[in-house]
Design a protein around this motif. Structure first.
Motif, short mmCIF file in Angstrom:
data_model
loop_
_atom_site.label_atom_id
_atom_site.label_comp_id
_atom_site.label_asym_id
_atom_site.label_seq_id
_atom_site.Cartn_x
_atom_site.Cartn_y
_atom_site.Cartn_z
N ALA A 282 0.83 -1.21 0.00
CA ALA A 282 0.00 0.00 0.00
C ALA A 282 0.86 1.25 0.00
CB ALA A 282 -0.93 -0.01 1.21
N VAL A 283 2.00 1.20 0.71
CA VAL A 283 2.92 2.34 0.71
C VAL A 283 3.56 2.52 -0.66
CG1 VAL A 283 5.10 3.19 1.68
CG2 VAL A 283 3.37 2.19 3.18
N ALA A 284 3.90 1.42 -1.32
CA ALA A 284 4.59 1.48 -2.61
C ALA A 284 3.64 1.81 -3.76
CB ALA A 284 5.29 0.16 -2.88
N ALA A 285 2.37 1.48 -3.63
CA ALA A 285 1.43 1.64 -4.74
C ALA A 285 1.36 3.05 -5.31
CB ALA A 285 0.04 1.17 -4.30
N PRO A 286 1.39 4.11 -4.51
CA PRO A 286 1.30 5.46 -5.08
C PRO A 286 2.43 5.83 -6.04
CG PRO A 286 0.78 5.52 -2.74
CD PRO A 286 1.31 4.16 -3.03
N VAL A 287 3.57 5.17 -5.95
CA VAL A 287 4.67 5.50 -6.86
C VAL A 287 4.81 4.47 -7.98
CG1 VAL A 287 5.92 6.65 -4.98
CG2 VAL A 287 6.46 4.27 -5.52
N TYR A 288 3.85 3.55 -8.08
CA TYR A 288 3.94 2.49 -9.09
C TYR A 288 4.10 3.06 -10.50
CZ TYR A 288 2.50 -1.16 -12.30
OH TYR A 288 2.46 -2.04 -13.36
N HIS A 289 3.35 4.08 -10.81
CA HIS A 289 3.37 4.64 -12.17
C HIS A 289 4.65 5.42 -12.46
CE1 HIS A 289 -0.71 3.34 -12.98
NE2 HIS A 289 -1.09 3.84 -11.80
N LEU A 290 5.49 5.63 -11.46
CA LEU A 290 6.76 6.31 -11.68
C LEU A 290 7.85 5.34 -12.14
CD1 LEU A 290 6.83 8.75 -8.63
CD2 LEU A 290 6.09 9.21 -10.98
N GLY A 291 7.56 4.05 -12.09
CA GLY A 291 8.49 3.07 -12.63
C GLY A 291 9.22 2.24 -11.58
N LEU A 292 10.04 1.33 -12.09
CA LEU A 292 10.72 0.35 -11.24
C LEU A 292 11.67 1.00 -10.25
CD1 LEU A 292 11.28 -2.62 -10.56
CD2 LEU A 292 12.93 -2.66 -12.44
N HIS A 293 12.40 2.02 -10.70
CA HIS A 293 13.37 2.64 -9.79
C HIS A 293 12.67 3.32 -8.61
CE1 HIS A 293 16.80 1.65 -12.18
NE2 HIS A 293 16.36 2.32 -13.25
#
Length: 204
Positions: A46-57
């Motif tokens: 849930a913490v990581a999901a907001p940056v998912y669209h910013l890519g793998l890095h």
């Protein structure tokens, strides 16, 4: 393209995809977002999901942030134990930071970085209680850390008996009833907070 010795990275990314794109948690044999990590508690994802669209890095950076907090906890614990020996602060933190396997795991997508973070912070909190005493704020902090740990990975269940023993020892000068109260309240509260997730997993 996962880093060496992080073969589970793609499965963890699949879990994040389910939250970021499907706005739901994955399930076993999920046809839309396949991941064998579906059984993991949801906090890290849930913490990581907001940056998912910013890519793998960006996703890997989330793990690195958790890893940096862990190192800060190690540094703080060393200062607490050896207040006049800064060399020990640096050596203990550097030992954790420079372990090759840790670097590989902490620089990949996965809930291990968050798990280590909550282990480190919880142990530091318990050490703080043992050395400087138990108070309401530290009990609240311990409760929050245990709760988030249980919602990050089931491995954090190992922290519960450690917390029971440590808080009981830290309250050694208080009346027995108060000692028992301080000891069991954070553990019971954390179990209550995390129990809906574990009930869900048992049903699935």
């Amino acid at each position: 393209g996962s880093f060496i010795n992080t073969p589970d990275e793609s499965a963890h990314i699949g879990y994040i995809q389910a939250i970021a794109m499907g706005h739901r948690l994955p399930v076993k044999d999920d046809p839309q977002f396949p991941t064998y990590q579906w059984h993991q508690p949801p906090f890290y994802y849930a913490v990581a999901a907001p940056v998912y669209h910013l890519g793998l890095h960006a996703l890997r950076a989330v793990s690195l942030l958790f890893a940096l907090v862990s190192l800060y906890a190690i540094w703080s614990a060393a200062r607490l134990l050896f207040p006049k020996r800064p060399l020990i602060w640096a050596l203990s933190t550097g030992f954790g930071a420079l372990l090759p396997m840790r670097q590989a795991v902490m620089a990949s997508v996965g809930n291990d970085a968050a798990t280590e973070c909550f282990f480190s912070l919880t142990l530091y909190c318990l050490l703080l209680m043992i050395i400087r005493g138990v108070n309401r704020n530290r009990i609240v902090a311990l409760t929050v850390l245990l709760s988030l740990g249980l919602l990050t990975k089931a491995t954090c269940l190992l922290l519960l008996p450690v917390a029971l023993v440590a808080v009981f020892l830290a309250t050694g000068k208080q009346p027995l009833r108060q000692r028992v109260g301080w000891t069991v309240v954070p553990v019971i509260a954390a179990l209550v907070v995390a129990s809906p997730w574990y009930v869900r997993n048992a049903r699935l």
